[in-house]
Motif scaffolding. Sequence first.
Motif, PDB file in Angstrom:
ATOM      1  N   THR A 215       0.821  -1.166  -0.201  1.00  0.00           N
ATOM      2  CA  THR A 215       0.071   0.081   0.134  1.00  0.00           C
ATOM      3  C   THR A 215       0.942   1.309  -0.203  1.00  0.00           C
ATOM      4  O   THR A 215       1.945   1.237   0.244  1.00  0.00           O
ATOM      5  N   PRO A 216       0.296   2.262  -0.402  1.00  0.00           N
ATOM      6  CA  PRO A 216       1.027   3.605  -0.211  1.00  0.00           C
ATOM      7  C   PRO A 216       1.310   4.039   1.342  1.00  0.00           C
ATOM      8  O   PRO A 216       1.343   5.272   1.268  1.00  0.00           O
ATOM      9  N   ILE A 217       1.564   3.193   1.963  1.00  0.00           N
ATOM     10  CA  ILE A 217       2.056   3.677   3.457  1.00  0.00           C
ATOM     11  C   ILE A 217       3.633   3.702   3.391  1.00  0.00           C
ATOM     12  O   ILE A 217       4.125   2.735   3.350  1.00  0.00           O
ATOM     13  N   SER A 218       4.077   4.864   4.061  1.00  0.00           N
ATOM     14  CA  SER A 218       5.582   4.857   4.115  1.00  0.00           C
ATOM     15  C   SER A 218       5.821   3.921   5.279  1.00  0.00           C
ATOM     16  O   SER A 218       5.268   3.869   6.277  1.00  0.00           O
ATOM     17  N   ARG A 219       7.072   3.372   5.107  1.00  0.00           N
ATOM     18  CA  ARG A 219       7.518   2.373   6.340  1.00  0.00           C
ATOM     19  C   ARG A 219       7.833   3.380   7.498  1.00  0.00           C
ATOM     20  O   ARG A 219       7.687   2.809   8.617  1.00  0.00           O
ATOM     21  N   TRP A 220       8.310   4.468   7.346  1.00  0.00           N
ATOM     22  CA  TRP A 220       8.556   5.290   8.646  1.00  0.00           C
ATOM     23  C   TRP A 220       7.440   5.826   9.196  1.00  0.00           C
ATOM     24  O   TRP A 220       7.193   6.174  10.551  1.00  0.00           O
ATOM     25  N   HIS A 221       6.075   5.795   8.316  1.00  0.00           N
ATOM     26  CA  HIS A 221       4.876   6.384   9.284  1.00  0.00           C
ATOM     27  C   HIS A 221       4.324   4.987  10.118  1.00  0.00           C
ATOM     28  O   HIS A 221       4.061   5.179  10.907  1.00  0.00           O
ATOM     29  N   PHE A 222       4.764   3.754   9.373  1.00  0.00           N
ATOM     30  CA  PHE A 222       4.153   2.734  10.228  1.00  0.00           C
ATOM     31  C   PHE A 222       5.120   2.566  11.679  1.00  0.00           C
ATOM     32  O   PHE A 222       4.641   2.309  12.410  1.00  0.00           O
ATOM     33  N   TYR A 223       6.425   2.515  11.243  1.00  0.00           N
ATOM     34  CA  TYR A 223       7.552   2.255  12.429  1.00  0.00           C
ATOM     35  C   TYR A 223       7.103   3.395  13.371  1.00  0.00           C
ATOM     36  O   TYR A 223       7.397   3.216  14.597  1.00  0.00           O
ATOM     37  N   GLY A 224       7.204   4.505  12.808  1.00  0.00           N
ATOM     38  CA  GLY A 224       6.794   5.778  14.005  1.00  0.00           C
ATOM     39  C   GLY A 224       5.683   5.717  14.766  1.00  0.00           C
ATOM     40  O   GLY A 224       5.701   5.911  15.753  1.00  0.00           O
ATOM     41  N   ALA A 225       4.548   5.117  14.209  1.00  0.00           N
ATOM     42  CA  ALA A 225       3.297   4.941  14.702  1.00  0.00           C
ATOM     43  C   ALA A 225       3.545   3.809  15.689  1.00  0.00           C
ATOM     44  O   ALA A 225       3.045   3.970  16.945  1.00  0.00           O
ATOM     45  N   PHE A 226       4.103   2.861  15.318  1.00  0.00           N
ATOM     46  CA  PHE A 226       4.440   1.491  16.011  1.00  0.00           C
ATOM     47  C   PHE A 226       5.088   1.991  17.380  1.00  0.00           C
ATOM     48  O   PHE A 226       4.701   1.578  18.452  1.00  0.00           O
ATOM     49  N   ILE A 227       6.326   2.832  17.066  1.00  0.00           N
ATOM     50  CA  ILE A 227       7.130   3.036  18.412  1.00  0.00           C
ATOM     51  C   ILE A 227       6.359   3.985  19.262  1.00  0.00           C
ATOM     52  O   ILE A 227       6.153   3.918  20.542  1.00  0.00           O
ATOM     53  N   PHE A 228       5.700   4.955  18.722  1.00  0.00           N
ATOM     54  CA  PHE A 228       4.637   5.872  19.548  1.00  0.00           C
ATOM     55  C   PHE A 228       3.765   5.025  20.385  1.00  0.00           C
ATOM     56  O   PHE A 228       3.601   5.354  21.601  1.00  0.00           O
ATOM     57  N   GLU A 229       3.172   4.229  19.559  1.00  0.00           N
ATOM     58  CA  GLU A 229       1.943   3.507  20.482  1.00  0.00           C
ATOM     59  C   GLU A 229       2.668   2.888  21.627  1.00  0.00           C
ATOM     60  O   GLU A 229       1.930   2.792  22.522  1.00  0.00           O
ATOM     61  N   LYS A 230       3.425   2.218  21.164  1.00  0.00           N
ATOM     62  CA  LYS A 230       4.120   1.224  22.548  1.00  0.00           C
ATOM     63  C   LYS A 230       4.867   1.965  23.560  1.00  0.00           C
ATOM     64  O   LYS A 230       4.612   1.699  24.736  1.00  0.00           O
ATOM     65  N   VAL A 231       5.353   3.173  23.133  1.00  0.00           N
ATOM     66  CA  VAL A 231       5.764   3.921  24.203  1.00  0.00           C
ATOM     67  C   VAL A 231       4.705   4.234  25.261  1.00  0.00           C
ATOM     68  O   VAL A 231       4.616   4.535  26.274  1.00  0.00           O
TER      69      VAL A 231
END
Lengths: 342, 392
Positions: A186-202
Amino acid sequence: MKFWTNLWALTLNALRDKTSTFFNFIFPLIILIIFGYVFSGTYSQSTVKIAFVGPKLPEIEGVNYEEFQNLSDLKKAILTQKDDFGLSLSGKTLRIYLNPSNMQSNDYYISIGKRISKKINEANGIVSMINVKRTEVSFSGKKFNYLNNLIPGILALSIFSVGIFSMTAGLAHLRDKKVMKKLWTTPISRWHFYGAFIFEKVIETYISILALFGIAVMIFGVYYTVDWFEFTILVLSATFGMMGIGMIILLFSPNAKVASEISSAIYTVMMFFSGVYFPIKIMPPVLQRVAYSLPLVYITDAMKYATNIAPMSRIRFYFIIAIMFVGFVLVLMGFSKVFKSE
Amino acid sequence: MKRVFAIFKALFLSNLKSPASLFWTIIFPVMLLLILGSIFLNVGKSVSVKVAVVNESSTFKGTNMDFASHIVKALKDMSKATDDKTPLLTIESGTTQSFLQNSIKELKIDKIDAVLVIPKLFNTYLYARALHFPSKVKNESLVIYTQRNSQSSNIAFSILDSVVSAFNREFMKHSGVTNIVIPETEYVSMGKGSSFSYVKFLVTGIIVMAFMTVALFGVTDDLLVQREKKVLRRIFVAPVDRSHYLFGMTLSNVVLEFVQLALILVVGIWMGAKLKFGPDAFFYLLLTLFVMMPLGFFVASFAKSANSGNALASIFNFLFMFLGGLFFPISGVPFALKVVAYSIPTTYLANGLRDSMGVSPSPTPTYLNILVPIIWAVVMTLYSIRYFKWEV
């Protein structure tokens, strides 16, 4: 926009994931309750049961006596833990009988025995020539008990487990189930996903630590003067640090199951070396060196500082924070260069 | 029988080839024994405490009545290393107020473990008391500053208090007081020639823990993962009965547990644990095996997936380990936790095993040590037979 969409999706996923909720919140809470009561009970026994043989002994607050006719019955009562310890006054000796398996409590029982012998001497008109007055001091001037020391340690352990398992369980599962592979189409940038993942976990870690802290304060009735800024920055940096360790484990693991197993093994071993359940000072020198090479000791010390239980220099505290943020760098490196999403 | 053996061989080899299984069933119990054993064997041995001594006394200096300097000398003698052993005490001494303030600051930040202050008129006070002179000098006590909730501070206080007590006894002796009561400590042992060691206590607890982890993380995980991956479904397409599979799995785990037991005993004996191996010890070992095996099936019966099984197994593991008194006695816990502790089978199994192996008498009666675990085994087996789903 995509970042927030990812964040919302990951948040919903985390809320619906019962296993994640269990390991991030309920499991640490169970450990807190069990260890809080198991390890604090001996240090704050309100009543001590003493078996005795021979002449009656002076009354002391917090002590209940049980009389026995002979020494062998007294020893049996101590060995079978019907009584906490035993006393017998014979001539000039007040013998204190202890159960050797009660390692946590025996020093306390010996101090009670000494108080009783002092009372006997005073009753006979024998007063010590040299008196000793004990004055307890603390870093913050406040009265803390064993639980006050234990709870920050358990919070540190929780940060450790959530940080590591967020990578080895959370991210590894997304990788193994090919969720990430599908996302990259999909047109999702990897860094959007990784950033969201890190942010959510923190954020998830911070909320679970706060909730755990609040419950601990309510259940055990302990009091802290928390520096919220330092507490927050510690939780965030320690989470990054532990996520970094989780990332290293993930890079070396072929799948989520192996990564989880390694994380569980490391967590269990670190529990004993963290200084949470028994002081590092009592360990043999070799094991002390092992303990001081692990990050958990420093997170525990920093947590005690942030909750105003133990002293630490500001420089040292912020140095620990800085080292933990290095974990963040490891997470980014893992995401960007070496981490295989397929 | 051939089929049972074939399944046993397959599962046993699978366990041996799985690093995770090897770690949790073989390496982890031994590692735990080594870590906890060496920590608690070390208690009281290589501990050294740092004490600051502030001698403010200003009277009778340089005379025989300078009792303060005798105390300081005694403490300095204790701080000398002998036979290459770490000295019990490390002393810093001073006489000024600023030294006292600095020492208390260092005590608060954990750099030292205690501060002993000998007050100004200490020598005068003792002299007057020794000669029964009426004296206007008020009670000049030694003051020992310690850090709250610090184990090393408590140890430092005990050492200093013992030194003061020794001086008090000498005073009494020289004053002709002969009926002073002196406390002495005795550790109760099970019988002649038998002495308690924490390693023995730990070995028996770890044996129970090891059998339990095989059931909880071996059996549960195998069953649930194989069920999830439809491996069980494929196995039962073959002419293999469920009972064959169960017996084969049980046999595989029993052999693994014997390997664990042998390793734990070898390491325990190497660490100095002298255990008795009478018929009752073998009975409790078999009972532990028999009771722990259905635990894995019981947990698997509740869980719908391997993840939830793992979570449930972790709860059981922690509860049974720490409330079962496997590593530490649980005598001081609140009533609510005592109720839980005395309902779980590991409490009784550990008590029975320790009694039979000559570690310590059981705090619970023998009939309960057998009955409660058997009730658990029967209930868990019946529940598993009724509710475990071989396919989902």
